[in-house]
Scaffold this active site. Structure first.
Site, mmCIF file in Angstrom:
data_model
loop_
_atom_site.group_PDB
_atom_site.id
_atom_site.type_symbol
_atom_site.label_atom_id
_atom_site.label_comp_id
_atom_site.label_asym_id
_atom_site.label_seq_id
_atom_site.Cartn_x
_atom_site.Cartn_y
_atom_site.Cartn_z
ATOM 1 N N GLU A 123 0.831 -1.183 0.000
ATOM 2 C CA GLU A 123 0.000 0.000 0.000
ATOM 3 C C GLU A 123 0.871 1.241 0.000
ATOM 4 O O GLU A 123 1.990 1.236 0.481
ATOM 5 C CB GLU A 123 -0.909 -0.004 1.228
ATOM 6 C CG GLU A 123 -1.998 -1.024 1.055
ATOM 7 C CD GLU A 123 -2.754 -1.289 2.334
ATOM 8 O OE1 GLU A 123 -3.947 -1.556 2.239
ATOM 9 O OE2 GLU A 123 -2.147 -1.219 3.414
ATOM 10 N N CYS A 136 3.599 8.478 1.305
ATOM 11 C CA CYS A 136 4.172 7.525 2.256
ATOM 12 C C CYS A 136 4.431 6.216 1.518
ATOM 13 O O CYS A 136 3.505 5.551 1.054
ATOM 14 C CB CYS A 136 3.171 7.345 3.399
ATOM 15 S SG CYS A 136 3.719 6.155 4.621
ATOM 16 N N CYS A 143 6.955 -7.068 6.971
ATOM 17 C CA CYS A 143 8.135 -6.599 7.712
ATOM 18 C C CYS A 143 8.630 -7.759 8.554
ATOM 19 O O CYS A 143 7.820 -8.496 9.129
ATOM 20 C CB CYS A 143 7.748 -5.420 8.611
ATOM 21 S SG CYS A 143 9.144 -4.701 9.497
ATOM 22 N N CYS A 147 7.076 -5.283 15.788
ATOM 23 C CA CYS A 147 6.721 -4.299 16.810
ATOM 24 C C CYS A 147 5.297 -4.621 17.267
ATOM 25 O O CYS A 147 4.420 -4.869 16.439
ATOM 26 C CB CYS A 147 6.831 -2.893 16.251
ATOM 27 S SG CYS A 147 8.514 -2.564 15.672
ATOM 28 N N CYS A 150 2.161 -2.733 15.881
ATOM 29 C CA CYS A 150 2.100 -2.422 14.440
ATOM 30 C C CYS A 150 1.431 -3.547 13.658
ATOM 31 O O CYS A 150 1.795 -4.714 13.791
ATOM 32 C CB CYS A 150 3.508 -2.190 13.900
ATOM 33 S SG CYS A 150 3.558 -2.002 12.116
ATOM 34 N N CYS A 382 -1.125 5.629 10.024
ATOM 35 C CA CYS A 382 0.079 4.872 10.389
ATOM 36 C C CYS A 382 -0.228 3.513 10.968
ATOM 37 O O CYS A 382 -1.058 3.390 11.849
ATOM 38 C CB CYS A 382 0.841 5.576 11.496
ATOM 39 S SG CYS A 382 1.472 7.119 11.070
#
Ligand code: SAH
Ligand code: SF4
Length: 407
Positions: A123, A136, A143, A147, A150, A382
């Protein structure tokens, strides 16, 4: 079924570097040297290559050409030779969503394939303001880090994007917004005022850890900065890292963009939990790398990101410790309201607490803008950048795709 814990996810991650690129590669995102090599493959004599690269660079990045035939200053023979070997393809737009506040999110399907896996998607989010537009970008599919707050970290598949796929996200945004020379500019709520570029700023804050994909990110941001092309100056580009300490000096030397650090906690014990990479590179080492980042001054500060998690890292003692910790580093502090996602155990701090926290930071001499959540209605804020459409049925996906094609 027992729900998977974060550790299960870590064990389950599938690094997919067995990627098979498309048969005809795209010229988008090649460095000038690589593009000169491609010219050679198309039969351009060595003495001519630099000039041809300059021509192509202009068509690609200033005019946004999508077809070799648009390149009228290039001879027909060369256009045909290029067309036989290469494309000008960008990632395919699978869905486009526009938020009431003008934020846009594109779900992009990447070219190439990995045997047995569904097509890879990332995205890319566009956040307009009156005097600028910030794009962004994602650096990886998923990933490898986990975290705990996230959403991207919960994604199972991980692969590095190529430089072309990173630059391709900028191309898609400029295509869709009419932000290339001679194109008709998009209209809609919230876009920058006429005369301003639609895409003027870049943040590497989408999916992935950019410093775990160093070469591709470096090359892509090199293309983005080139003054004869996309021309986004390095002061308008920010790379956000969760703290890959050994790569921070290289980022300073070889990429030279603004740095943002996902700090989120002032004590190692808590940061170990929120950003598990902290166990490898604890806070003191991270801040040392920041102190030594080249070119820091009051005009060029490091941004420290701090996500506001209710009852976890948002006490007023934490705020005071934060300003003590950053003493001596030219810094900005970005307080980010936590964006919840399905299944998370965290909540966003109360507004009142965020204000008190921000006051302490402000009184210590830091501008402390609280990042207003944007595009919440389209899950674009975010940490929400997980392919939400994964959950849609085939029919819904087709409908979204049709929408993307018609407007
Ligand atoms: N991997 C890099 C860049 C991508 S994340 C990094 O971690 O810095 C971009 C920013 O969004 C980071 O500061 C990250 O900590 C933050 N973030 C992740 N999930 C979030 C969430 N649910 N709510 C608010 N911010 C989040
Ligand atoms: Fe990866 Fe950044 Fe999310 Fe951490 S916050 S899991 S490093 S994308």
């Amino acid at each position: 079924m027992t729900p998977l814990s974060q550790t299960d996810f870590a064990l389950e991650k599938l690094p997919l570097e067995r990627y098979v690129p498309p048969a005809k590669p795209s010229l988008v995102g090649l460095t000038r040297a690589e593009l000169a090599g491609a010219m050679g493959e198309a039969g351009v004599a060595p003495g001519q290559r630099k000039m041809r690269v300059q021509q192509l660079w202009h068509w690609l990045y200033v005019r946004g050409a999508r077809d070799f035939d648009e390149m009228t200053s290039v001879s027909k023979d060369l256009r045909a030779a290029l067309d036989a070997r290469f494309t000008l393809a960008r990632p395919e737009v699978v869905a486009e969503q526009v938020s009431a506040d003008g934020t846009r999110k594109w779900l992009l399907r990447l070219p190439g394939e990995v045997a047995g896996e569904r097509p890879h998607e990332v995205e890319c989010v566009y956040i307009p303001e009156s005097d600028r537009g910030t794009l962004c970008l994602s650096s990886q599919v998923g990933c490898t880090l986990n975290c705990s707050f996230c959403h991207t970290g919960t994604q199972r598949l991980v692969r590095n994007l190529t430089a072309g796929e990173i630059v391709g996200q900028i191309m898609v945004a400029r295509d869709r917004l009419g932000d290339f020379l001679g194109a008709e500019r998009a209209t809609g709520p919230g876009l920058p005022t006429a005369g301003e570029r639609c895409v003027s700023n870049i943040v590497m804050m989408g999916m992935g850890e950019p410093l775990y994909n160093f070469e591709a990110v470096r090359d892509a941001l090199g293309v983005a900065q080139d003054g004869d092309g996309l021309a986004i100056s390095r002061r308008r580009i920010t790379l956000s890292t969760s703290g890959v300490v050994p790569m921070i000096p290289r980022a300073g030397d070889e990429i030279g963009v603004m740095l943002a650090i996902s700090l989120h906690a002032v004590r190692d014990e808590l940061r170990d939990e929120l950003v598990p990479l902290n166990r490898k590179y604890p806070i003191a080492e991270l801040l040392d790398a920041c102190r030594n980042y080249p070119g820091l001054s009051n005009a060029r500060r490091i941004t420290f990101e701090y996500v506001m998690l209710k009852g976890v890292n948002d006490s007023l003692a934490d705020a005071k410790a934060l300003v003590r910790l950053l003493k001596g580093i030219p810094a900005k502090i970005n307080l980010i309201p936590f964006n919840p996602w399905p299944g998370t155990k965290y909540e966003c701090s109360d507004w009142d607490r965020i204000e008190k926290f921000s006051e302490i930071v402000f009184n210590a001499g830091y501008a402390s803008p609280v990042r207003t959540p944007r595009g919440r209605d389209i899950l674009a804020a975010c940490g929400q950048l997980k392919s939400a459409t994964e959950k849609l049925s085939a029919r819904e996906r087709l409908a979204l795709r049709a929408m993307a094609m018609t407007d």
